[in-house]
Motif scaffolding. Structure first.
Motif, PDB file in Angstrom:
ATOM      1  N   LYS A  21      -0.914   2.608  -7.634  1.00 51.93           N
ATOM      2  CA  LYS A  21      -2.366   2.604  -7.814  1.00 51.93           C
ATOM      3  C   LYS A  21      -2.748   2.891  -9.269  1.00 51.93           C
ATOM      4  CE  LYS A  21      -4.834   4.522  -4.493  1.00 51.93           C
ATOM      5  NZ  LYS A  21      -5.289   5.516  -3.477  1.00 51.93           N
ATOM      6  N   GLU A  44      -4.857   0.301 -11.922  1.00 50.17           N
ATOM      7  CA  GLU A  44      -6.061   0.591 -12.707  1.00 50.17           C
ATOM      8  C   GLU A  44      -5.816   0.349 -14.198  1.00 50.17           C
ATOM      9  OE1 GLU A  44      -8.861   0.923 -11.436  1.00 50.17           O
ATOM     10  OE2 GLU A  44      -8.287   1.299  -9.360  1.00 50.17           O
ATOM     11  N   VAL A  49     -13.191   1.856 -15.295  1.00 50.89           N
ATOM     12  CA  VAL A  49     -12.469   1.764 -14.015  1.00 50.89           C
ATOM     13  C   VAL A  49     -13.443   1.616 -12.858  1.00 50.89           C
ATOM     14  CG1 VAL A  49     -10.480   3.078 -14.809  1.00 50.89           C
ATOM     15  CG2 VAL A  49     -12.396   4.286 -13.745  1.00 50.89           C
ATOM     16  N   LEU A  50     -14.717   1.917 -13.105  1.00 52.47           N
ATOM     17  CA  LEU A  50     -15.721   1.845 -12.041  1.00 52.47           C
ATOM     18  C   LEU A  50     -16.384   0.473 -11.932  1.00 52.47           C
ATOM     19  CD1 LEU A  50     -17.432   5.344 -12.451  1.00 52.47           C
ATOM     20  CD2 LEU A  50     -15.597   4.669 -10.894  1.00 52.47           C
ATOM     21  N   VAL A  90     -16.366  -1.349  -8.495  1.00 52.02           N
ATOM     22  CA  VAL A  90     -17.098  -0.820  -7.341  1.00 52.02           C
ATOM     23  C   VAL A  90     -18.391  -1.619  -7.179  1.00 52.02           C
ATOM     24  CG1 VAL A  90     -18.183   1.200  -6.295  1.00 52.02           C
ATOM     25  CG2 VAL A  90     -16.160   1.490  -7.743  1.00 52.02           C
ATOM     26  N   ARG A 111     -15.129   5.006  -2.889  1.00 43.57           N
ATOM     27  CA  ARG A 111     -14.467   4.101  -3.829  1.00 43.57           C
ATOM     28  C   ARG A 111     -14.514   4.659  -5.254  1.00 43.57           C
ATOM     29  NH1 ARG A 111     -10.959   2.030  -3.410  1.00 43.57           N
ATOM     30  NH2 ARG A 111     -11.190   0.057  -4.520  1.00 43.57           N
ATOM     31  N   LYS A 151     -11.243   5.499  -7.380  1.00 42.20           N
ATOM     32  CA  LYS A 151     -11.019   4.824  -8.654  1.00 42.20           C
ATOM     33  C   LYS A 151     -10.694   5.832  -9.767  1.00 42.20           C
ATOM     34  CE  LYS A 151     -11.979   0.398  -7.811  1.00 42.20           C
ATOM     35  NZ  LYS A 151     -11.061  -0.720  -8.119  1.00 42.20           N
TER      36      LYS A 151
END
Length: 256
Positions: free
Chosen positions: A115, A119, A130-131, A134, A146, A150
């Motif tokens: 994971k 990212e 990284v968002l 969403v 989420r 994240k």
């Protein structure tokens, strides 16, 4: 079923989609925009079937969702923007690129490292945050889950469950303090913080908060409908019953 039969079944669906788009008045009128809300409904119906562990229903709802994917691809092909092959190749390329531990020479020890690499790769692809992955239109509870998942992928997280529980207690106290002041805007703000921290705590307990709340919803509906049926047997409307009378049947429902 063999891969050959699976491909034949998929080809059959594509052919039917072509025929419907050409001959059916309703299908001919659909656009990406008109299908959007229907796709969302189908996704929730699939979610319900999964929660109920009704595998036959899961199969049916997957078919409905697959139809929508094929439908969107068909519309995209009509404007020469993309077709189903482009859709398939796009996701295949992405999967290969984001699994260097399978298709490259990267070594990973566990799921968490997979994971984290995922990212990092997305940021290398040009994403500024990284968002970004969403969706804005997600329901608030799912979105909170989420978001937390994240940021965990880049190391922004609590270390121990008790730290998160302490945060929940802190947020609850802040909510109570604002309730005493009566400032509705601040009460709503603190209530949101409580929910966000509880969702975070759920993650540390390996509980999906959306699934947990839906289980409670289903449980409440079942018990309340039992209460309604008992009131109907007595010929007494619920609004004419006292809370004490209702509580008797409610407790019966809990024991069932």
């Amino acid at each position: 079923m063999s891969k050959e039969n699976q491909l034949k079944a998929f080809e059959r669906l594509l052919n039917i989609m072509d025929e419907l788009r050409e001959q059916c008045p309703w299908d001919k009128k659909q656009t990406l925009q008109t299908l959007r809300h229907l796709t969302i409904e189908e996704t929730y119906e699939l979610g319900d079937a999964i929660l109920d562990n009704d595998l036959n229903e899961v199969k049916k709802e997957l078919g409905d969702l697959l139809l929508h994917i094929v439908f969107y691809a068909k519309i995209g092909s009509e404007t020469n923007d993309f077709d189903i092959a482009d859709v398939c190749n796009e996701i295949c390329d992405k999967l290969i690129h984001r699994h260097p531990h399978i298709y490259g020479d990267v070594k990973v020890e566990n799921e968490e490292e997979v994971k984290q690499n995922w990212e990092k790769l997305k940021l290398k692809e040009g994403k500024k945050s990284v968002l970004e992955g969403v969706p804005r239109s997600l329901p608030a509870m799912v979105k909170a889950s989420r978001i937390q998942d994240k940021v965990k992928g880049v190391g922004f997280d609590w270390e121990e469950p008790h730290q998160v529980w302490d945060k929940v207690q802190e947020e609850l106290q802040e909510l109570q303090d604002e309730v005493k002041t009566g400032n509705q805007d601040k009460i709503e703000d603190e209530f949101g913080d409580v929910l966000f921290s509880m969702i975070n705590y759920a993650r540390f307990l390996n509980v999906n908060p959306e699934d947990a709340l839906e289980r409670t919803n289903k449980k409440f509906i079942k018990r309340f409908q039992y209460l309604e049926s008992k009131a109907n047997e007595l010929g007494k409307p619920l609004m004419d019953m006292t809370l004490t009378e209702m509580d008797v049947f409610w407790n019966e429902a809990k024991k069932l």
